[in-house]
Design a protein around this motif. Structure first.
Motif, PDB file in Angstrom:
ATOM      1  N   LYS A   1       0.697  -1.258   0.128  1.00  0.00           N
ATOM      2  CA  LYS A   1      -0.064  -0.126   0.190  1.00  0.00           C
ATOM      3  C   LYS A   1       0.745   1.301  -0.026  1.00  0.00           C
ATOM      4  O   LYS A   1       0.246   2.507   0.200  1.00  0.00           O
ATOM      5  CB  LYS A   1      -1.084   0.171   1.111  1.00  0.00           C
TER       6      LYS A   1
ATOM      7  N   LYS B   1       2.544   4.573  -1.391  1.00  0.00           N
ATOM      8  CA  LYS B   1       2.329   5.600  -2.530  1.00  0.00           C
ATOM      9  C   LYS B   1       3.364   6.667  -2.342  1.00  0.00           C
ATOM     10  O   LYS B   1       4.178   6.693  -1.534  1.00  0.00           O
ATOM     11  CB  LYS B   1       1.002   6.055  -2.032  1.00  0.00           C
TER      12      LYS B   1
ATOM     13  N   THR C   1       4.512  10.363  -4.730  1.00  0.00           N
ATOM     14  CA  THR C   1       4.343  11.525  -5.685  1.00  0.00           C
ATOM     15  C   THR C   1       5.560  12.202  -5.633  1.00  0.00           C
ATOM     16  O   THR C   1       6.263  12.326  -4.575  1.00  0.00           O
ATOM     17  CB  THR C   1       3.030  12.202  -4.833  1.00  0.00           C
TER      18      THR C   1
ATOM     19  N   VAL D   1       6.902   9.900  -0.116  1.00  0.00           N
ATOM     20  CA  VAL D   1       6.450   8.624   0.141  1.00  0.00           C
ATOM     21  C   VAL D   1       5.601   8.280   1.343  1.00  0.00           C
ATOM     22  O   VAL D   1       5.996   8.743   2.466  1.00  0.00           O
ATOM     23  CB  VAL D   1       7.782   7.801   0.088  1.00  0.00           C
ATOM     24  N   THR D   2       4.335   7.957   1.141  1.00  0.00           N
ATOM     25  CA  THR D   2       3.689   7.534   2.244  1.00  0.00           C
ATOM     26  C   THR D   2       3.461   6.062   2.608  1.00  0.00           C
ATOM     27  O   THR D   2       3.221   5.391   1.533  1.00  0.00           O
ATOM     28  CB  THR D   2       2.139   8.155   1.913  1.00  0.00           C
TER      29      THR D   2
END
Length: 150
Positions: free
Chosen positions: A122, A124, A126, A134-135
């Motif tokens: 999961k 993610k 950008t 980055v999450t």
């Protein structure tokens, strides 16, 4: 409390002074070009990285000006987030009157060990205006269960 350091005798006191000065300057300049560990004169680039933690996730922000999405690779495995990339110099321009021109190019790799279990599938990322975000969601913690005694 003082930290223990192994004594390493050297034949050149000047090299100790140089090493200590390099260490001081590297700590003062967070976004810099530095000599590599074996002091061959090769340079490496260390981008500035911030890490935040919320209740549900980790957020890692890396300053990568001059790069595009295709220059960056992100991997996540066994609670380790790795971010690597390379800035490539496309042309060298020499102009009359320039005494010095400074540009930062080179490869980098940052590996961050995350302190709690994460959901690797999961993650993610950008990339906008030179900032990579980055999450990384945390895995749900197992809840305590009361066990009755029979």
């Amino acid at each position: 409390m003082k930290q223990l350091t192994r004594y390493q005798p050297t034949t050149a006191p000047v090299s100790n002074l140089r090493r200590e000065m390099d260490r001081i300057f590297n700590e003062l300049i967070p976004f810099s070009w530095r000599l590599d560990d074996n002091e061959t004169g090769m340079m490496k680039w260390t981008p500035t990285t911030d890490m935040l933690e919320t209740e549900a996730e980790y957020i890692v922000e890396v300053e990568l000006p001059g790069l595009s999405k295709k220059d960056i690779q992100i991997n996540c495995h066994d609670n380790v987030l790795s971010i690597e990339g390379e800035r490539k110099q496309e042309h060298k321009e020499e102009r009359p009157g320039y005494l010095r021109s400074e540009r930062s190019f080179g490869a980098f790799k940052r590996s961050i060990i995350l302190p709690a279990p994460i959901l690797e599938d999961k993650v993610k990322a950008t990339f906008k205006e030179g900032i990579l975000r980055v999450t990384v969601p945390k895995a749900e913690k197992s809840k305590r269960k009361s066990v009755p005694i029979e």
